[in-house]
Design a protein around this motif. Structure first.
Motif, PDB file in Angstrom:
ATOM      1  N   SER A 110       1.019  -1.332  -0.126  1.00  0.00           N
ATOM      2  CA  SER A 110       0.025  -0.010   0.010  1.00  0.00           C
ATOM      3  C   SER A 110       1.116   1.114  -0.179  1.00  0.00           C
ATOM      4  CB  SER A 110      -0.975  -0.010   1.059  1.00  0.00           C
ATOM      5  OG  SER A 110      -0.117   0.045   2.463  1.00  0.00           O
ATOM      6  N   ASN A 111       0.493   2.328  -0.720  1.00  0.00           N
ATOM      7  CA  ASN A 111       1.241   3.564  -0.941  1.00  0.00           C
ATOM      8  C   ASN A 111       0.185   4.684  -1.303  1.00  0.00           C
ATOM      9  OD1 ASN A 111       4.109   4.459  -0.844  1.00  0.00           O
ATOM     10  ND2 ASN A 111       3.886   4.764  -2.961  1.00  0.00           N
ATOM     11  N   PRO A 112       0.456   5.742  -0.368  1.00  0.00           N
ATOM     12  CA  PRO A 112      -0.645   6.742  -0.547  1.00  0.00           C
ATOM     13  C   PRO A 112      -0.421   7.209  -2.203  1.00  0.00           C
ATOM     14  CG  PRO A 112       0.856   7.195   1.064  1.00  0.00           C
ATOM     15  CD  PRO A 112       1.563   6.038   0.573  1.00  0.00           C
ATOM     16  N   GLY A 113      -1.697   7.711  -2.544  1.00  0.00           N
ATOM     17  CA  GLY A 113      -1.970   8.325  -4.124  1.00  0.00           C
ATOM     18  C   GLY A 113      -3.201   8.979  -4.340  1.00  0.00           C
ATOM     19  N   GLY A 114      -2.825  10.165  -4.716  1.00  0.00           N
ATOM     20  CA  GLY A 114      -4.235  10.967  -4.780  1.00  0.00           C
ATOM     21  C   GLY A 114      -4.675  11.514  -3.470  1.00  0.00           C
ATOM     22  N   GLU A 115      -6.082  11.072  -3.322  1.00  0.00           N
ATOM     23  CA  GLU A 115      -6.985  11.408  -2.251  1.00  0.00           C
ATOM     24  C   GLU A 115      -6.744  10.475  -1.194  1.00  0.00           C
ATOM     25  OE1 GLU A 115     -11.272  11.301  -2.566  1.00  0.00           O
ATOM     26  OE2 GLU A 115     -10.755  10.757  -4.768  1.00  0.00           O
ATOM     27  N   PHE A 116      -6.155   9.201  -1.445  1.00  0.00           N
ATOM     28  CA  PHE A 116      -6.183   8.105  -0.372  1.00  0.00           C
ATOM     29  C   PHE A 116      -4.881   7.815   0.110  1.00  0.00           C
ATOM     30  CE2 PHE A 116      -9.297   6.863  -3.976  1.00  0.00           C
ATOM     31  CZ  PHE A 116     -10.246   7.106  -3.276  1.00  0.00           C
ATOM     32  N   GLY A 117      -4.797   7.330   1.225  1.00  0.00           N
ATOM     33  CA  GLY A 117      -3.700   7.097   2.068  1.00  0.00           C
ATOM     34  C   GLY A 117      -2.935   5.639   1.882  1.00  0.00           C
ATOM     35  N   GLY A 118      -3.341   5.086   0.833  1.00  0.00           N
ATOM     36  CA  GLY A 118      -2.963   3.627   0.619  1.00  0.00           C
ATOM     37  C   GLY A 118      -3.898   2.621   0.261  1.00  0.00           C
ATOM     38  N   MET A 138     -11.067   9.344   3.129  1.00  0.00           N
ATOM     39  CA  MET A 138      -9.956   8.586   2.988  1.00  0.00           C
ATOM     40  C   MET A 138      -9.669   7.773   4.141  1.00  0.00           C
ATOM     41  SD  MET A 138      -7.064  11.283   2.784  1.00  0.00           S
ATOM     42  CE  MET A 138      -5.824   9.992   2.915  1.00  0.00           C
ATOM     43  N   LEU A 139      -8.865   6.764   4.163  1.00  0.00           N
ATOM     44  CA  LEU A 139      -8.210   5.900   5.266  1.00  0.00           C
ATOM     45  C   LEU A 139      -7.113   6.604   5.466  1.00  0.00           C
ATOM     46  CD1 LEU A 139      -9.431   2.374   4.258  1.00  0.00           C
ATOM     47  CD2 LEU A 139     -10.544   3.824   5.992  1.00  0.00           C
ATOM     48  N   ASN A 140      -6.608   6.448   6.746  1.00  0.00           N
ATOM     49  CA  ASN A 140      -5.328   6.895   7.260  1.00  0.00           C
ATOM     50  C   ASN A 140      -3.895   6.325   6.705  1.00  0.00           C
ATOM     51  OD1 ASN A 140      -6.728   8.457   9.048  1.00  0.00           O
ATOM     52  ND2 ASN A 140      -6.538   7.326  10.737  1.00  0.00           N
ATOM     53  N   LYS A 141      -3.283   6.987   6.431  1.00  0.00           N
ATOM     54  CA  LYS A 141      -1.949   6.358   5.769  1.00  0.00           C
ATOM     55  C   LYS A 141      -0.875   5.921   7.157  1.00  0.00           C
ATOM     56  CE  LYS A 141       1.063  10.389   5.084  1.00  0.00           C
ATOM     57  NZ  LYS A 141       0.614  11.739   5.631  1.00  0.00           N
ATOM     58  N   HIS A 227       5.151  -4.061  -6.351  1.00  0.00           N
ATOM     59  CA  HIS A 227       4.283  -3.001  -6.831  1.00  0.00           C
ATOM     60  C   HIS A 227       3.827  -2.199  -5.782  1.00  0.00           C
ATOM     61  CE1 HIS A 227       3.924  -5.451 -10.664  1.00  0.00           C
ATOM     62  NE2 HIS A 227       3.863  -6.690  -9.693  1.00  0.00           N
ATOM     63  N   TYR A 228       3.742  -0.980  -5.969  1.00  0.00           N
ATOM     64  CA  TYR A 228       3.413   0.042  -4.861  1.00  0.00           C
ATOM     65  C   TYR A 228       2.156   0.684  -5.484  1.00  0.00           C
ATOM     66  CZ  TYR A 228       8.122  -1.084  -2.934  1.00  0.00           C
ATOM     67  OH  TYR A 228       8.865  -1.802  -2.355  1.00  0.00           O
ATOM     68  N   GLY A 229       1.175   1.065  -4.666  1.00  0.00           N
ATOM     69  CA  GLY A 229      -0.020   1.694  -5.115  1.00  0.00           C
ATOM     70  C   GLY A 229      -1.184   1.405  -4.052  1.00  0.00           C
ATOM     71  N   LEU A 230      -2.198   1.622  -4.511  1.00  0.00           N
ATOM     72  CA  LEU A 230      -3.592   1.396  -3.665  1.00  0.00           C
ATOM     73  C   LEU A 230      -4.053   0.077  -3.645  1.00  0.00           C
ATOM     74  CD1 LEU A 230      -5.729   4.558  -5.094  1.00  0.00           C
ATOM     75  CD2 LEU A 230      -4.197   4.644  -3.104  1.00  0.00           C
ATOM     76  N   ILE A 231      -4.668  -0.373  -2.521  1.00  0.00           N
ATOM     77  CA  ILE A 231      -5.262  -1.600  -2.283  1.00  0.00           C
ATOM     78  C   ILE A 231      -6.593  -1.388  -2.021  1.00  0.00           C
ATOM     79  CG2 ILE A 231      -5.101  -3.360  -0.736  1.00  0.00           C
ATOM     80  CD1 ILE A 231      -2.064  -3.278  -0.603  1.00  0.00           C
ATOM     81  N   ALA A 232      -7.712  -2.119  -2.471  1.00  0.00           N
ATOM     82  CA  ALA A 232      -8.921  -1.866  -2.232  1.00  0.00           C
ATOM     83  C   ALA A 232      -9.242  -2.946  -1.123  1.00  0.00           C
ATOM     84  CB  ALA A 232      -9.803  -2.493  -3.511  1.00  0.00           C
ATOM     85  N   SER A 233     -10.061  -2.488  -0.040  1.00  0.00           N
ATOM     86  CA  SER A 233     -10.434  -3.444   0.895  1.00  0.00           C
ATOM     87  C   SER A 233     -11.912  -3.184   1.162  1.00  0.00           C
ATOM     88  CB  SER A 233      -9.693  -2.908   2.163  1.00  0.00           C
ATOM     89  OG  SER A 233     -10.115  -3.786   3.231  1.00  0.00           O
ATOM     90  N   GLY A 234     -12.501  -4.511   1.480  1.00  0.00           N
ATOM     91  CA  GLY A 234     -13.986  -4.422   1.729  1.00  0.00           C
ATOM     92  C   GLY A 234     -14.474  -5.837   2.143  1.00  0.00           C
ATOM     93  N   ASN A 235     -15.718  -6.060   2.198  1.00  0.00           N
ATOM     94  CA  ASN A 235     -16.221  -7.288   2.904  1.00  0.00           C
ATOM     95  C   ASN A 235     -16.621  -8.496   1.959  1.00  0.00           C
ATOM     96  OD1 ASN A 235     -16.195  -7.145   5.722  1.00  0.00           O
ATOM     97  ND2 ASN A 235     -17.431  -5.363   5.761  1.00  0.00           N
ATOM     98  N   ALA A 249      -9.936   0.271 -12.667  1.00  0.00           N
ATOM     99  CA  ALA A 249      -9.709   1.536 -13.610  1.00  0.00           C
ATOM    100  C   ALA A 249     -10.475   2.512 -12.909  1.00  0.00           C
ATOM    101  CB  ALA A 249     -10.485   1.121 -14.896  1.00  0.00           C
ATOM    102  N   ASP A 250     -11.590   2.311 -12.082  1.00  0.00           N
ATOM    103  CA  ASP A 250     -12.352   3.413 -11.665  1.00  0.00           C
ATOM    104  C   ASP A 250     -11.364   3.949 -10.289  1.00  0.00           C
ATOM    105  OD1 ASP A 250     -14.251   3.270 -13.108  1.00  0.00           O
ATOM    106  OD2 ASP A 250     -15.629   2.288 -11.722  1.00  0.00           O
ATOM    107  N   LEU A 251     -10.741   3.063  -9.585  1.00  0.00           N
ATOM    108  CA  LEU A 251      -9.836   3.471  -8.418  1.00  0.00           C
ATOM    109  C   LEU A 251      -8.424   3.649  -8.413  1.00  0.00           C
ATOM    110  CD1 LEU A 251     -12.089   1.552  -5.838  1.00  0.00           C
ATOM    111  CD2 LEU A 251     -12.455   4.043  -6.418  1.00  0.00           C
TER     112      LEU A 251
END
Length: 331
Positions: A110-118, A138-141, A227-235, A249-251
Motif C-alpha cells: 500500500s502506498n499513498p496516492g491522490g486522495e487516498f492514504g494507501g 480516505m483511510l489513514n496512511k 508493486h506500490y500503489g492503492l489496495i482496495a479493501s472490503g467485505n 480502472a475507477d480507483l
C-alpha cells in the motif's frame, strides 16, 4: 531475558493460519508466549526481527472481514499498549493491467496516492447515478517512518539488492516441513481474458479454453516483483474479472483484500499482500502459500530498514488512533 507486554512495538496481523505460519517462520528469534487478560481472545506469537520486538496475531478461523480485523486489532492494542504501528500481511487478489504487470507471486504494498492514504474501502460510500459509489473520505496512511523505510527498500530493489529470495531459502532450511510455501514450479501462472468465465465443474483450469488465455511475455526471473500503489479493501470476495477491471480502472487499485479497512482509522499500518489469484472466477488456492511467504519476506526486509531508535520516537498507536470499536467508515 524476560519480556513484558510493554516491550513490543510492532503489531503484525494476519487473516489466515497459513499467513501466520509464514510470519512466524520469518522471526529471527521467537519469544515465550506471555499471559494475557481474560477478555483478550486473540492468540499471539511473539519474537524478534532485526532488533524489533514483534507481536503476531491471526483472525479467528473462518471469520474474515473488516469487523473481525478491527476486533483483533483492538484486543492487540489493549494487551500490548506500546505498539507503534502495524503490518497487515497476507494474500490478495491482483489487478493486472496494461500499466501494471501484476502476476501471481508478486507483492503489492500500500502506498499513498491522490486522495487516498494507501487503502480504499471500495464497498462503502455514497450511492450516485449508474450504480457507482462515491468515496466519502480516505483511510489513514501509515507513519512517515514506515513510508521512509518503504522508499529505502524501493531504492535497494532498484539496485538489484533484494533479500526476499534469501529469506525464502532460509525459511525452507529452518522449517523443512514448509515445502508447500516454496515457489509452485508445477503450477502455471495463467491469466484469462476478463470476459471468459471458469468452467464451473472443475477445480483447476485444465478444462478451460486455452485460446482465451491473455498472452503475456515470459519473465526471466521467478523472483517476485514489488508493486506500490492503492489496495482496495472490503467485505466481499471479488471473483469477477469484469468487476475487478472496472474497480481497478475507477480507483487505480492494484489488489483486493478483505481486512484492512477495519484497521486503518485507529491502527496506523502498512498493508503487504502477496498475489495469490487474479480476483476472477478462475481463482484457486494453488499460489496461496507461496504468496503468503513472499509477503512475509517483504515485511521482514522492510523492518531491516527501520531502526529501533526510530520506532521508539513514534507515538503509541493507541494515542495516534481514534479507536477501533467499529470498522472504518470513511473510505
Amino acid at each position: 531475558m524476560t519480556y513484558s507486554h510493554n516491550d513490543y512495538s510492532i503489531g503484525w496481523i494476519c487473516a489466515l493460519p497459513l499467513e501466520m505460519a509464514a510470519a512466524k517462520a520469518m522471526l529471527d528469534k521467537p519469544h515465550p508466549r506471555l499471559a494475557q487478560p481474560p477478555h483478550d481472545h486473540n492468540t499471539y506469537a511473539v519474537g524478534e526481527l532485526f532488533g524489533h520486538n514483534v507481536v503476531i496475531a491471526c483472525l479467528p478461523s473462518g471469520v474474515v472481514g473488516t469487523a473481525s480485523a478491527a476486533t483483533v486489532a483492538t484486543r492487540m492494542l489493549s494487551t500490548y499498549p506500546r505498539i507503534r504501528f502495524g503490518l497487515m500481511v497476507g494474500i490478495g487478489g491482483g489487478v493486472p493491467s496494461a500499466d501494471n504487470d501484476v502476476r501471481l507471486g508478486d507483492v503489492i504494498v500500500s502506498n499513498p496516492g491522490g486522495e487516498f492514504g494507501g487503502v480504499v474501502q471500495y464497498d462503502y460510500g455514497k450511492a450516485i447515478r449508474e450504480g457507482r459509489l462515491q468515496r466519502t473520505g480516505m483511510l489513514n496512511k501509515p507513519p512517515n517512518v514506515v513510508l521512509t523505510a518503504v522508499s529505502e527498500l524501493q531504492s535497494n530493489h532498484l539496485m538489484g539488492m533484494s533479500q526476499i529470495p534469501q529469506f525464502l531459502r532460509d525459511m525452507l532450511v529452518r522449517f523443512p516441513g514448509m515445502t508447500l510455501f516454496g515457489y509452485p514450479d508445477n503450477t502455471e501462472d495463467i491469466l484469462f481474458e476478463a470476459s471468459y468465465e471458469h468452467e464451473v465443474a472443475s477445480r483447476t483450469c485444465r478444462g478451460c479454453d486455452q485460446k482465451r488465455v491473455f498472452a503475456r511475455d515470459a519473465r526471466v526471473s521467478k523472483d517476485p516483483q514489488i508493486h506500490y500503489g492503492l489496495i482496495a479493501s472490503g467485505n466481499q470476495v471479488v471473483k469477477s474479472a469484469v468487476v475487478r477491471d472496472k474497480l481497478g480502472a475507477d480507483l487505480g487499485v492494484l489488489c483486493f483484500e478483505m481486512e484492512t479497512a477495519g484497521l486503518m482509522d485507529g491502527f496506523p499500518c502498512l498493508v503487504i499482500r502477496g498475489v495469490s489469484d487474479y480476483a476472477d472466477s478462475h481463482k484457486n488456492d494453488d499460489w496461496q502459500m507461496y504468496a503468503a511467504a513472499v509477503a512475509a519476506a517483504y515485511a521482514k526486509e522492510l523492518l531491516s530498514c527501520v531502526s529501533v531508535a526510530q520506532t521508539e520516537n513514534i507515538p503509541n498507536a493507541l494515542d495516534a488512533g481514534i479507536g477501533l470499536a467499529t470498522p472504518a467508515r470513511n473510505a
